[in-house]
Design a protein around this motif. Sequence first.
Motif, PDB file in Angstrom:
ATOM      1  N   TRP A 175       1.336  -1.131  -0.320  1.00 18.99           N
ATOM      2  CA  TRP A 175       0.034  -0.037   0.027  1.00 18.99           C
ATOM      3  C   TRP A 175       0.945   1.238  -0.090  1.00 18.99           C
ATOM      4  CZ3 TRP A 175      -4.886  -0.385  -1.283  1.00 18.99           C
ATOM      5  CH2 TRP A 175      -5.469  -1.220  -1.103  1.00 18.99           C
ATOM      6  N   THR A 212      -0.640   8.082  -1.399  1.00 22.05           N
ATOM      7  CA  THR A 212      -0.432   9.015  -1.916  1.00 22.05           C
ATOM      8  C   THR A 212      -0.496  10.740  -1.097  1.00 22.05           C
ATOM      9  OG1 THR A 212      -3.238   9.294  -2.292  1.00 22.05           O
ATOM     10  CG2 THR A 212      -2.249   8.125  -3.572  1.00 22.05           C
ATOM     11  N   VAL A 217     -10.106   7.678  -8.991  1.00 22.32           N
ATOM     12  CA  VAL A 217      -9.540   7.377  -8.700  1.00 22.32           C
ATOM     13  C   VAL A 217      -8.894   6.594  -9.765  1.00 22.32           C
ATOM     14  CG1 VAL A 217      -7.925   6.057  -7.471  1.00 22.32           C
ATOM     15  CG2 VAL A 217      -9.408   6.134  -6.440  1.00 22.32           C
ATOM     16  N   ALA A 227      -7.171   1.149  -4.921  1.00 23.65           N
ATOM     17  CA  ALA A 227      -7.631   2.116  -4.000  1.00 23.65           C
ATOM     18  C   ALA A 227      -7.957   1.493  -2.866  1.00 23.65           C
ATOM     19  CB  ALA A 227      -7.565   3.404  -5.363  1.00 23.65           C
ATOM     20  N   LEU A 257      -5.790   8.765   0.345  1.00 22.01           N
ATOM     21  CA  LEU A 257      -5.948   8.184  -0.086  1.00 22.01           C
ATOM     22  C   LEU A 257      -4.300   7.280  -0.599  1.00 22.01           C
ATOM     23  CD1 LEU A 257      -7.327   6.807  -3.307  1.00 22.01           C
ATOM     24  CD2 LEU A 257      -6.153   8.319  -4.319  1.00 22.01           C
ATOM     25  N   GLN A 258      -5.181   5.867  -0.463  1.00 23.16           N
ATOM     26  CA  GLN A 258      -4.106   5.072  -0.357  1.00 23.16           C
ATOM     27  C   GLN A 258      -4.110   3.807  -2.274  1.00 23.16           C
ATOM     28  OE1 GLN A 258      -3.673   2.483   3.286  1.00 23.16           O
ATOM     29  NE2 GLN A 258      -2.035   3.381   3.630  1.00 23.16           N
ATOM     30  N   ALA A 259      -2.902   3.239  -2.696  1.00 23.39           N
ATOM     31  CA  ALA A 259      -3.113   2.259  -3.847  1.00 23.39           C
ATOM     32  C   ALA A 259      -1.877   1.508  -4.121  1.00 23.39           C
ATOM     33  CB  ALA A 259      -2.982   3.267  -5.173  1.00 23.39           C
ATOM     34  N   ILE A 299      -0.715   5.708  -9.960  1.00 26.27           N
ATOM     35  CA  ILE A 299      -2.044   6.879  -9.747  1.00 26.27           C
ATOM     36  C   ILE A 299      -2.124   8.221 -10.203  1.00 26.27           C
ATOM     37  CG2 ILE A 299      -3.912   7.794  -8.020  1.00 26.27           C
ATOM     38  CD1 ILE A 299      -4.124   5.245  -8.151  1.00 26.27           C
ATOM     39  N   THR A 341      -7.580  13.236 -10.567  1.00 18.67           N
ATOM     40  CA  THR A 341      -8.053  12.351  -9.631  1.00 18.67           C
ATOM     41  C   THR A 341      -7.959  13.377  -8.149  1.00 18.67           C
ATOM     42  OG1 THR A 341      -6.982  10.460  -9.839  1.00 18.67           O
ATOM     43  CG2 THR A 341      -7.026  10.517  -7.169  1.00 18.67           C
TER      44      THR A 341
END
Length: 165
Positions: A42, A45, A63, A79, A132-134, A148, A156
């Motif tokens: 993970w 962002t 996203v 995400a 926000l994580q991805a 992203i 986004t």
Amino acid sequence: MVALAATVVVTQGGVSAAQPAIQADQAVAHLHAQVDLPPGVWTDTPLTVALPFSGTYELDANVRGRLSGVPSLNTYITARLWNVTTNTAVPESERLVNQIIDLNPGDAATGNNQTAPISEVVKVAGPTTIRLQARRADAVGAATIAQIYSDGAGYTSLRFDRVAP
């Protein structure tokens, strides 16, 4: 005359008093960068929103994920929303953003961009930061680009709206 002068003084005092700052109970933030995703972890962002008060909030994200690679390939981006304040994922906020499955022989690169929505309702006990994580996953082969993404062709974004105390 004295009564009139007193009225004027009270009115002037009220006008000159500083008004307290009012924090917004809704806002939208946009990502203005591209975030490279390493495989299997993970990744934070820089896209965050600060929920200013305790209460119930609607959270909405759009996203945009960008993927590219050379077959044979099965790679995807997921995400989620991350509560920075409690160091926990927002329950059930994980979404598949983009996936490429190309198991055809050959070495011609393939790729695409897609945008996925995330909509959740959260209740927080006080001021809270949401990020926000991805994550990139390579099931077959490996992506050569996994990001992203945000630019004039599609941003986004992350939005909140306080809907209840």
